[in-house]
Design a protein around this motif. Structure first.
Motif, PDB file in Angstrom:
ATOM      1  N   GLU A 141       0.434 -12.139  -4.728  1.00 52.86           N
ATOM      2  CA  GLU A 141       1.005 -10.792  -4.564  1.00 52.86           C
ATOM      3  C   GLU A 141       0.665  -9.929  -5.784  1.00 52.86           C
ATOM      4  N   GLY A 142       0.208  -8.713  -5.528  1.00 53.56           N
ATOM      5  CA  GLY A 142      -0.080  -7.798  -6.626  1.00 53.56           C
ATOM      6  C   GLY A 142      -1.452  -7.978  -7.255  1.00 53.56           C
ATOM      7  N   ARG A 143      -2.263  -8.897  -6.736  1.00 54.15           N
ATOM      8  CA  ARG A 143      -3.623  -9.088  -7.252  1.00 54.15           C
ATOM      9  C   ARG A 143      -4.600  -8.481  -6.251  1.00 54.15           C
ATOM     10  N   HIS A 144      -5.722  -7.956  -6.763  1.00 54.15           N
ATOM     11  CA  HIS A 144      -6.693  -7.298  -5.898  1.00 54.15           C
ATOM     12  C   HIS A 144      -8.100  -7.705  -6.306  1.00 54.15           C
ATOM     13  N   PHE A 145      -9.016  -7.607  -5.349  1.00 50.78           N
ATOM     14  CA  PHE A 145     -10.420  -7.827  -5.661  1.00 50.78           C
ATOM     15  C   PHE A 145     -10.963  -6.581  -6.351  1.00 50.78           C
ATOM     16  N   ILE A 146     -11.758  -6.773  -7.391  1.00 47.08           N
ATOM     17  CA  ILE A 146     -12.359  -5.652  -8.114  1.00 47.08           C
ATOM     18  C   ILE A 146     -13.144  -4.760  -7.157  1.00 47.08           C
ATOM     19  N   ALA A 147     -13.848  -5.382  -6.199  1.00 50.56           N
ATOM     20  CA  ALA A 147     -14.656  -4.612  -5.247  1.00 50.56           C
ATOM     21  C   ALA A 147     -13.795  -3.614  -4.462  1.00 50.56           C
ATOM     22  N   ASP A 148     -12.511  -3.932  -4.266  1.00 52.76           N
ATOM     23  CA  ASP A 148     -11.628  -3.036  -3.518  1.00 52.76           C
ATOM     24  C   ASP A 148     -11.087  -1.899  -4.383  1.00 52.76           C
ATOM     25  N   LEU A 149     -11.149  -2.056  -5.703  1.00 49.45           N
ATOM     26  CA  LEU A 149     -10.595  -1.048  -6.607  1.00 49.45           C
ATOM     27  C   LEU A 149     -11.631   0.005  -7.008  1.00 49.45           C
ATOM     28  N   ILE A 150     -12.883  -0.402  -7.083  1.00 48.29           N
ATOM     29  CA  ILE A 150     -13.935   0.535  -7.492  1.00 48.29           C
ATOM     30  C   ILE A 150     -14.096   1.608  -6.421  1.00 48.29           C
ATOM     31  N   GLY A 151     -14.100   2.859  -6.865  1.00 47.18           N
ATOM     32  CA  GLY A 151     -14.231   3.980  -5.944  1.00 47.18           C
ATOM     33  C   GLY A 151     -12.896   4.608  -5.566  1.00 47.18           C
ATOM     34  N   LEU A 152     -11.788   3.949  -5.924  1.00 50.85           N
ATOM     35  CA  LEU A 152     -10.481   4.544  -5.635  1.00 50.85           C
ATOM     36  C   LEU A 152     -10.230   5.721  -6.564  1.00 50.85           C
ATOM     37  N   GLU A 153      -9.420   6.642  -6.088  1.00 51.05           N
ATOM     38  CA  GLU A 153      -9.060   7.794  -6.897  1.00 51.05           C
ATOM     39  C   GLU A 153      -8.039   7.377  -7.957  1.00 51.05           C
ATOM     40  N   ALA A 154      -8.203   7.902  -9.157  1.00 50.97           N
ATOM     41  CA  ALA A 154      -7.245   7.655 -10.237  1.00 50.97           C
ATOM     42  C   ALA A 154      -6.372   8.896 -10.369  1.00 50.97           C
ATOM     43  N   VAL A 155      -5.041   8.674 -10.332  1.00 44.06           N
ATOM     44  CA  VAL A 155      -4.090   9.780 -10.346  1.00 44.06           C
ATOM     45  C   VAL A 155      -3.092   9.568 -11.480  1.00 44.06           C
ATOM     46  N   ASP A 156      -2.746  10.657 -12.166  1.00 36.78           N
ATOM     47  CA  ASP A 156      -1.724  10.592 -13.218  1.00 36.78           C
ATOM     48  C   ASP A 156      -0.367  10.470 -12.530  1.00 36.78           C
ATOM     49  N   ASP A 157       0.338   9.381 -12.798  1.00 37.01           N
ATOM     50  CA  ASP A 157       1.613   9.110 -12.128  1.00 37.01           C
ATOM     51  C   ASP A 157       2.676  10.154 -12.469  1.00 37.01           C
ATOM     52  N   ASN A 158       2.606  10.729 -13.649  1.00 41.62           N
ATOM     53  CA  ASN A 158       3.623  11.691 -14.079  1.00 41.62           C
ATOM     54  C   ASN A 158       3.398  13.087 -13.503  1.00 41.62           C
ATOM     55  N   THR A 159       2.123  13.521 -13.451  1.00 42.76           N
ATOM     56  CA  THR A 159       1.839  14.901 -13.040  1.00 42.76           C
ATOM     57  C   THR A 159       1.239  15.007 -11.641  1.00 42.76           C
TER      58      THR A 159
END
Length: 164
Positions: A92-110
């Motif tokens: 639980e809570g682990r992901h494949f690197i291949a699934d993370l590349i290309g995802l949008e990065a968002v500032d959690d606060n703003t």
């Protein structure tokens, strides 16, 4: 050759090990123990049955079906090893690197878009997310900074500190 989309790069065969057809695999995983559990690898698009695998230092030593001599193992040198994601039970809570590349990065606060995850560097003690945007941002893969990974929504929410 079309690669099955459920296949993920998991390592590289660096050299034969000994004279009985075993190979040394450099694992691309959090731990070599992860790779040791697989009964089938995919090499050059073909399924290869793993008869035995053990961890040796930071590598995995594997014996493939049909590879009994040094010459058999030599044929695998330099080849990438793939696994079927359906054979992998990630905690639980682990992901494949291949699934993370290309995802949008968002500032959690703003809620501001920071860019896109370009790469994940496998460093010790923590992996580093490389976010490409107006400027490159490097973020350690720790709970303090990585707030939420939502593959379905296509984004990762980060809590950045001043100076990042």
């Amino acid at each position: 050759m079309s690669m099955n989309s459920s296949l993920l790069e998991a390592g590289r065969i660096t050299a034969p090990h000994g004279i009985r057809g075993e190979v040394r695999i450099e694992p691309w995983a959090d731990s070599p123990d992860f790779l040791r559990r697989f009964k089938t690898f995919y090499i050059d698009g073909a399924a290869v049955r793993v008869l035995a695998a053990r961890v040796h230092k930071s590598a995995v030593i594997a014996q493939f079906e049909g590879a009994e001599r040094l010459e058999d193992a030599e044929a695998f040198r330099g080849k990438k090893v793939y696994i079927d994601r359906n054979d992998a039970a990630l905690p639980e809570g682990r992901h494949f690197i291949a699934d993370l590349i290309g995802l949008e990065a968002v500032d959690d606060n703003t809620g501001e878009r920071l860019g896109v995850i370009k790469d994940i560097l496998p460093l010790t003690p923590n992996n580093i997310y490389v976010i490409g945007g107006a400027r490159e941002i490097l973020v350690p893969a720790v709970d303090e900074f990585v707030k939420k990974i939502d593959i379905g929504a296509g984004c990762v929410r980060f809590n950045l500190i001043e100076g990042m």
